[in-house]
Design a protein around this motif. Structure first.
Motif, mmCIF file in Angstrom:
data_model
loop_
_atom_site.group_PDB
_atom_site.id
_atom_site.type_symbol
_atom_site.label_atom_id
_atom_site.label_comp_id
_atom_site.label_asym_id
_atom_site.label_seq_id
_atom_site.Cartn_x
_atom_site.Cartn_y
_atom_site.Cartn_z
ATOM 1 N N LEU A 120 45.362 78.870 33.858
ATOM 2 C CA LEU A 120 44.039 78.608 34.414
ATOM 3 C C LEU A 120 44.005 77.277 35.145
ATOM 4 N N VAL A 126 39.692 74.785 40.062
ATOM 5 C CA VAL A 126 39.599 74.415 38.645
ATOM 6 C C VAL A 126 39.879 72.925 38.514
ATOM 7 N N VAL A 129 40.306 72.369 32.087
ATOM 8 C CA VAL A 129 40.384 73.504 31.162
ATOM 9 C C VAL A 129 40.540 72.935 29.768
ATOM 10 N N VAL A 156 36.157 76.216 31.156
ATOM 11 C CA VAL A 156 36.789 75.972 32.451
ATOM 12 C C VAL A 156 35.764 75.281 33.354
#
Length: 798
Positions: A120, A126, A129, A156
């Motif tokens: 992720l 992003v 996380v 996230v």
């Protein structure tokens, strides 16, 4: 030999009621309508080219719709900016990947969770996380794992709202969690990430149902198959062109995801109504012997003028949303206004083109005897002659109803006020809020994630508050005391299920903590906790220091948005009402007419608010509409409803007043003018309202709760406006006001600009403005004279 300006009122009126072909001069709208009818092929080709061209451009350059908007100047936005400066790797738009395993604790699949977390972090957009598992078995818990370790969530952080990333991004997220799913772990997406995973909204079934009901109403109300198809075809083309234009505008500016649905609802409703007004007038002209092109031109010059005024009023009401100073709200108004513009353009160009194409064959195919307006425009004469003529020209149900209202106006006025008052009672308990994912269908992954988090951590965990304390201005020596004071203040906060310990950012300039409400994000308890933290707890904890405090996060931003709406809704209502009042006053030159329109529209909107509150907030029928439990009224729904409903209600107001005003100018008999306008327009208004209400009500089938609210609220408001208001309150009020309804102070009369009155009757097209103004003044004077005679004779003439 007398000149035209020296003729008596009755002689001049008689001259103006000659056949349509003897009108003094055709105005611009009439010439436009006739040109479109005679050159229908050119107009149809131009519209088809516009339709294809706009959608080709949209496919190549069009934008997308997203709920990514900010609230500059609010404390939640300021707090997010402070956090972004001092801890760039935290914050952002938070989404959740919720994990649940019924067979074993999640610690048994640590390697797969760690692999998912690492994957992720590599995705675009992003910025952070956070794993639900502690770094080591001896490390303190993260707060994202239940005591039995069977439920947890990966947090996230995104640099933008995920719904703007597209379906391809969701496939990347699915790829990263595939190892967990392969191991038998249940994976659901919550928050904004879950909204990205929702099925693509499609309201095609709603549109089909609305169209089917519209066809039925048109066929039953007017009989002609062709006349029933033209409004539907023109409304559909107008909406399609409008949505294409909206897509191009969305490439340059961000519009909310609900914008296309809102634009479709509004465009279909007004498009069908506007076309229906024109076709009804056109068919009456055909029955009176006019040729198709002339009939189409007269329809555009008369009903088309009313359409233009109505459309302008709707657009003005929608533009009033910018008074909120929130771009999100203002752009929703723009989205709806785009399809209103295309609906007006379609009504005055595409409709006459299709009427010219149909010619006299418009009633060839029918399911019953075709009907139109039914009663010709009144002619000049005394009040007694006017009533005698009306008694012989029409004997239908609407004629008899109009006579009842004329005889007993107080009875109908009180009945309407009681009905509106009862419906408006629930609005006294309205609670604005933000609808959370718990109201969504269980088929949505964000609803399933919401339920898992609620079961494992409590409902408040679905919308935690992020507490931010900027201590950069506090001397280092005083910071320990500041932290201690904040810890004491955050202990045992009423309404909070828990508050995490304060943690400094990497540079030590900011303290952060997470507060979880004991209730769901949409509940009143969460709103109370937000206010308590923002205005009491945090300020008390930093009292005596230079520290600044903020409550931020998605739930806090929603609460700040709600506060803005509460503060600015009265201003928006005032501005929209004032603008609509000025439009009606300028067009119809009657102070009490304009005041009456504003007040009665406010009453109908209050009644529709009451129905929405009863269904969604009180739960009266909400589950049958697909709503899970009771929900607050979405904060911006009353604002949107007010602008749209107030604008749409002016459609019927202008259409009815145009007929009444025309009869009033020709006869000077106010009571007969009201009855005449009512019986002429009642059938059209009733059918138009049923069609528009069916179009709006069909959107109740949408999975989006906000769309359901808007669909129900708009449908109910249209029905209330077209029945209780237009058939009870307006004619009763106008009858009681009498000639005073058209009174206008002389000084104000000189100040107001002159706008061509949108007379619906064909006999008024092309009448010079100066003559119309003179006739208005004579009608007012004559009406006062008749009122004095009626009073002196003991009411025998009434």
């Amino acid at each position: 030999m007398t000149s035209r300006s020296e003729r008596s009122g009755s002689e001049r009126s008689a001259t103006d009621t000659e056949a349509p072909g003897n009108l003094p001069e055709a105005d611009g709208l009439q010439r436009l309508g006739e040109w479109c009818a005679r050159r229908f092929a050119v107009v149809l080709v131009l519209w088809l080219v516009a339709l294809g061209g706009v959608h080709a451009l949209q496919g190549a350059f069009g934008g997308t719709y997203s709920d990514n908007f900010s609230l500059p100047g609010t404390q939640s936005d300021d707090g997010a900016r402070v956090l972004a400066r001092h801890a760039p790797g935290t914050g952002g738009i938070g989404g959740q990947v919720v994990l649940h395993d019924t067979r074993r604790p999640l610690t048994a699949v640590r390697s797969r969770i760690d692999r998912t977390v690492a994957s992720l972090r590599t995705l675009p957009h992003v910025i952070s996380v956070v794993s639900p598992l502690p770094a080591t078995p001896s490390a303190p818990p993260t707060g994202a794992l239940t005591a039995d370790a069977r439920t947890g969530f990966i947090t996230v952080g995104f640099d933008a709202i995920p719904t703007s990333f597209g379906a391809a991004y969701l496939q990347e997220v699915d790829r990263t969690v595939e190892p967990l799913r392969a191991a038998g772990v249940r994976v659901e997406y919550g928050g904004p990430l879950g909204e990205l995973a929702r099925p693509l909204p499609t309201d095609l079934h709603s549109e089909v149902i609305g169209f089917a009901v519209a066809v039925t109403v048109l066929l039953l109300g007017f009989g002609s198959v062709v006349a029933a198809g033209v409004p539907l075809l023109t409304a559909l083309i107008g909406v399609a062109v409008g949505l294409g234009c909206l897509g191009l505008i969305a490439a340059a500016s961000t519009f909310a995801s609900v914008s296309p649905t809102l634009a479709t609802m509004t465009g279909l409703g007004v498009g069908i109504d506007y076309a229906l007004f024109l076709i009804t007038r056109h068919r009456q002209q055909l029955m009176d012997g006019a040729d198709p092109a002339t009939a189409a031109g007269l329809a555009v010059a008369t009903s088309g003028r009313a359409v233009v005024v109505s459309g302008c009023t709707v657009i003005v009401a929608l533009a009033g949303l910018y008074v909120s100073q929130v771009s999100f709200i203002g752009k929703l108004g723009v989205a709806a206004a785009v399809t209103v513009v295309t609906a007006v353009l379609g009504a005055i160009t595409l409709v006459p083109a299709l009427l010219g194409l149909a010619g006299r064959r418009i009633d060839r195919y029918h399911v019953r005897k075709p009907v139109a307006e039914g009663l010709p425009a009144p002619r000049a004469g005394g009040a007694r002659q006017t009533r005698e003529r009306r008694s012989t020209e029409a004997r239908g149900g609407w004629h008899r109803y109009a006579q009842r209202v004329e005889r007993r106006p107080w009875r109908f006025l009180l009945a309407g006020l009681v009905a509106v008052g009862v419906l408006a009672i629930p609005v006294l308990s309205i609670r604005l809020g933000h609808i959370d994912d718990g109201a969504d269908p269980r088929s949505f992954t964000d609803r399933r994630a919401y339920d898992l988090v609620t079961e494992g951590f409590g409902p408040g965990a679905n919308g935690p508050f992020l507490l931010v304390v900027d201590q950069s201005r506090v001397p280092p020596a005083e910071r320990p005391a500041l932290a201690a004071g904040l810890t004491r203040a955050l202990t045992g906060v009423p309404g909070a299920a828990g508050v995490s310990p304060l943690r400094p950012t990497g540079d030590g300039q900011v303290l952060t903590a997470t507060a979880v409400s004991a209730t769901s994000p949409q509940s009143a308890g969460t709103s109370a906790l937000f206010t308590r933290l923002k205005d009491d707890v945090l300020p008390r904890g930093v009292s005596g220091t230079a520290a600044r405090t903020y409550v931020t996060g998605a739930t806090a931003a929603a609460e700040d948005f709600l506060d803005i709406i509460r503060a600015r809704l009265p201003l928006i209502i005032g501005v929209v009402v004032a603008l609509a009042f000025l439009i009606i006053l300028t067009v119809f030159r009657g102070f009490l007419v304009a005041l009456k329109a504003a007040v009665l529209n406010l009453l109908s909107i209050a009644a529709s608010y009451g129905v929405v509150v009863a269904v969604f907030q009180w739960g009266w029928g909400g589950p049958s509409l697909g709503v899970s439990g009771t929900v607050p009224i979405e904060s911006y729904v009353p604002m949107m409803m007010f602008a749209i409903v107030f604008g749409l209600s002016m459609d019927y107001e202008v259409f009815l007043l145009a007929r009444v005003h025309e009869s009033w100018l020709l006869t000077g008999d106010s009571r007969a003018a009201v009855a005449h306008g009512l019986e002429i327009t009642a059938r059209v208004i009733t059918c138009a309202a049923l069609i528009m209400a069916s179009v709006f009500a069909a959107f109740i089938l949408s999975d989006n709760i906000v769309v359901k609210m808007l669909g129900l609220g708009l449908a109910v408001s249209v029905l209330i406006d077209a029945t209780i208001v237009r058939l009870l309150l307006v004619p009763a009020t106008m009858t009681l006001l009498g000639p005073r309804a058209w009174w206008l102070p002389r000084r104000l009369n000189r100040i107001l600009p002159r706008i061509g009155t949108p007379h619906v009757g064909g006999s008024r097209a092309g009448t010079p403005r100066a003559e119309t103004r003179d006739r208005h003044d004579r009608a007012v004077a004559g009406g006062r004279h008749r009122s004095r005679n009626r009073y002196r004779d003991g009411g025998n003439q009434s």
